[in-house]
Scaffold this motif. Structure first.
Motif, PDB file in Angstrom:
ATOM      1  N   TRP A 294      -1.303   4.409  -6.337  1.00 45.30           N
ATOM      2  CA  TRP A 294      -1.692   5.749  -6.825  1.00 45.30           C
ATOM      3  C   TRP A 294      -1.420   5.864  -8.321  1.00 45.30           C
ATOM      4  O   TRP A 294      -2.236   6.403  -9.063  1.00 45.30           O
TER       5      TRP A 294
ATOM      6  N   VAL B 168       0.804  -1.229   0.000  1.00 47.58           N
ATOM      7  CA  VAL B 168       0.000   0.000   0.000  1.00 47.58           C
ATOM      8  C   VAL B 168       0.833   1.273   0.000  1.00 47.58           C
ATOM      9  O   VAL B 168       0.420   2.280  -0.560  1.00 47.58           O
ATOM     10  N   ARG B 169       2.001   1.250   0.609  1.00 50.54           N
ATOM     11  CA  ARG B 169       2.740   2.502   0.744  1.00 50.54           C
ATOM     12  C   ARG B 169       3.796   2.679  -0.338  1.00 50.54           C
ATOM     13  O   ARG B 169       3.892   3.726  -0.974  1.00 50.54           O
TER      14      ARG B 169
ATOM     15  N   MET C 119      -8.314   9.471  -7.338  1.00 53.55           N
ATOM     16  CA  MET C 119      -7.518   8.681  -6.391  1.00 53.55           C
ATOM     17  C   MET C 119      -8.413   8.091  -5.292  1.00 53.55           C
ATOM     18  O   MET C 119      -9.444   8.665  -4.979  1.00 53.55           O
ATOM     19  N   PRO C 120      -7.998   6.982  -4.696  1.00 49.11           N
ATOM     20  CA  PRO C 120      -8.759   6.455  -3.560  1.00 49.11           C
ATOM     21  C   PRO C 120      -8.868   7.506  -2.457  1.00 49.11           C
ATOM     22  O   PRO C 120      -7.933   8.285  -2.255  1.00 49.11           O
TER      23      PRO C 120
ATOM     24  N   LEU D 255      -6.071   5.061   1.668  1.00 46.12           N
ATOM     25  CA  LEU D 255      -5.364   3.785   1.664  1.00 46.12           C
ATOM     26  C   LEU D 255      -4.690   3.699   3.015  1.00 46.12           C
ATOM     27  O   LEU D 255      -4.100   4.676   3.474  1.00 46.12           O
TER      28      LEU D 255
END
Lengths: 474, 150
Positions: free
Chosen positions: A263, A252-253, A273-274, A277
């Motif tokens: 992203w 995720v990061r 974009m979400p 996250l």
């Protein structure tokens, strides 16, 4: 009115459920929608040709244009066993239904389709000529016609199209109301996506999942096992706000760098974009206790422990009972990387249902894959149940000889009560206490990968009787 | 991390009774424009802990939100714009969320909050009647056990 619905000949169990979910979406109904279906004469249930009864042409168009598996929905002008019968049927179809589409100031196109065989340009032309009796007054425009017509045929060419031999040839002619835009599948195909993981969801399936979840603009969609975001991308394409969590912080990061992460995947397609996250554990989610009924849909592909195994917090050795409870020393706290323990599928699905029961709005949908071993063909597999949910659809996708995965669609029909929350907590502690037992019981990996001679044990017959065909009814 | 996420999370460390709202330590705050969607805002408004959002937005340097609001204000475009900005457009890129009870820091790097607990922060101990009683918080344990386990 009855319409002719022609499906793509793939993912057979998903076709009608997608159609009915979309009918619910456009009619504003949350629950299960059951439409009236009818098969053409002599057709097999797995046939791509179906008749469906819909209240309006607008609904038919909306469903077809949004769907992934509908090749086209048609207003049927005529059908028959041969061209003579077809001509008679078209001639007797009411003029007031036909003439508006045949007017001089219109443009049109006729395509010739066959199921199970490609025919030459020559043959196509011959068939078109047989429609000369239809009084087309408009101009032909192949690129961008005002009206589209289709001549379809399921002749038995002696070739195999994956279905039993055709009993009787059937020819259809109709006006197209709408058709799936499968170009989006090319746009979103995994091979041109920048950031991929080992279990990234195939674009077609991700869109089907989003359709099952009735995703639309302004809705909030959550994926607790977000990975590289492949499911949220489909939801975002249909206008939803998205949120995702994963226990693996690298995914995720960091991704694979500044231009290769979740992203960048959204950026690649120009999607918003979400909303959020985060790195979180599905077993101990960080949501505040008073928060409920916030997501409109939860769509995910939980780790089944076959290609990727789930992890949860609590300590690898600690939960196994190898070491006793300990405290992380204060000076090591700030950069401490906690170890994670294996997370059995049973527990994972329990947590998922509990989370969904609490966090989905009433009428919200939980759409997820559930793996099933294909050991015993006679027994219907049992699927997870929950007092807050009604199972509205189950669609199998066979993955290997040993196992398949079933896309489950559940609708929240009852509110999350204190009693249900209490029972879930008790169960949560049971999973902790009997960590090893649950890991063994829920071990799908060995059932999928163990050598076959150990398992078959002399009953090789049974294995070979397993249907190789991807449909269910053959 | 946007403030909508902050508003949904609490510290879920073992023994923490009130882990909400998490305090914000802001090292780097950025603003990113997001498409305005009034329907989404109207839907989520009822789920937002308003006081926590006001406080959090102040910490992030935005003090345009009113302290007291009611749902009738959702008809005002001006109000929705401010709500939209505070909820969705202010991002905490680097910093930390701090548990209000224990002071434990949940780091935020590259905009991603790391909410994973350490081994000794989860409830991992053997289930006893005492634990059960307290983890459930009410004496209805027997009732709970009799509910069909799914």
């Amino acid at each position: 009115m009855w319409y002719l619905c022609v499906f793509f000949h793939r993912l057979l169990e998903y076709r009608k459920t997608e159609f009915e979910s979309l009918a619910g979406l456009f009619e504003g109904r949350d629950g299960a929608v059951t439409l009236e279906w009818r098969l053409p004469e002599d057709h097999h249930p797995d046939s791509p040709f179906h008749f469906v009864n819909l209240p309006s042409e607008e609904l038919a168009r909306n469903i077809a244009n949004r769907s992934i598996l509908v090749k086209g929905i048609y207003e049927l002008w005529g059908e028959g066993r041969n061209f003579e019968e077809l001509e008679e049927a078209i001639k007797s179809y009411p003029d007031d239904r036909k003439l508006p589409y045949l007017k001089p100031d219109t443009t049109f196109r006729i395509t010739v389709e066959t199921f199970g065989k490609a025919i030459s340009f020559h043959e196509q032309n011959d068939r078109l000529q047989k429609l000369a009796f239809v009084p087309f007054k408009g101009r032909v425009n192949l690129r961008n016609p005002g009206h589209k017509f289709c001549l379809m045929d399921n002749d038995d060419y002696g070739s195999s199209n994956g279905l039993p031999p055709v009993v009787q040839r059937r020819i259809f002619f109709g006006r197209e109301i709408g058709a799936s835009d499968r170009k989006i599948l090319q746009t979103y195909q995994l091979k041109s996506r920048k950031y991929l993981g080992p279990t990234a969801m195939d674009a077609e399936m991700a869109f089907l999942m989003a359709n099952q979840a009735q995703v639309k603009p302004g809705k909030l969609v959550y994926d607790p096992f977000v990975g590289t975001g492949s499911i949220l991308i489909a939801a975002a394409h249909f206008g939803a706000m998205t949120m995702g969590a994963d226990i693996d912080i690298r995914v995720v990061r960091d991704g694979r760098g500044p231009d290769c992460n979740i992203w960048s995947n959204f950026k690649q397609y120009g999607l918003p974009m979400p909303l959020s996250l985060l790195r979180a554990d599905n077993n101990l989610p960080p949501w505040r206790s008073g928060l409920k009924e916030v997501f409109d849909a939860i769509i995910c592909d939980p780790p089944y422990g076959v290609r990727a195994g789930g992890r949860k917090s609590g300590g690898r050795k600690l939960l196994k009972g190898v070491i006793g409870p300990y405290t992380v020393p204060d000076d090591k706290r700030s950069n401490h990387i906690p170890s994670t323990a294996a997370y059995s599928l049973v527990e994972c699905v329990h947590d998922l249902l509990d989370l969904a029961a609490k966090m989905l709005v009433m009428g919200g949908r939980l759409v997820y894959f559930y793996p099933v071993l294909r050991e015993d063909d006679s027994a219907e597999p049992t699927f997870p149940e929950h007092p807050c949910f009604e199972l509205t659809a189950k669609c199998e996708q066979i993955l290997s000889y040993r196992y398949s995965r079933v896309l489950l669609t559940m609708v929240k029909v009852a509110p999350y009560t204190e009693d249900i929350e209490l029972a879930a907590r008790v169960k949560h502690l049971d999973f902790k206490e009997n960590h090893l037992k649950w890991l063994e019981d829920g071990n799908l990996h060995s059932a999928v990968f163990s050598p076959s001679d150990v398992k078959i044990n002399g009953s090789g017959e049974k294995c070979s009787s397993k249907p190789k065909y991807r449909g269910k009814y053959v | 991390m946007r403030l909508v996420t902050h508003n949904m999370m609490s510290s879920n460390i073992k023994g923490v009774a009130n882990g909400f709202p998490l305090l914000i330590e802001a090292a780097q705050v950025v603003e990113k424009e997001v498409d305005f969607n009034a329907d989404f805002l109207k839907n989520i408004f009822a789920r937002i802990e308003w006081k926590a959002l006001v406080e959090a937005s102040k910490t992030m340097g935005y003090s345009e939100l009113l302290d007291n609001v009611e749902s009738s204000m959702l008809d005002s475009e001006e109000f929705l714009r401010k709500f939209h900005h505070a909820l969705l457009e202010i991002h905490l890129e680097e910093g930390a969320l701090v548990c209000p009870e224990t002071g434990r820091k949940f780091p935020i790097t590259k905009g991603i909050p790391n909410m994973l607990l350490h081994e000794d922060e989860c409830t991992v101990f053997v289930l006893t009647g005492h634990d059960l009683y307290h983890s459930c918080g009410t004496p209805g344990v027997l009732k709970a056990l009799s509910i069909a386990v799914y």
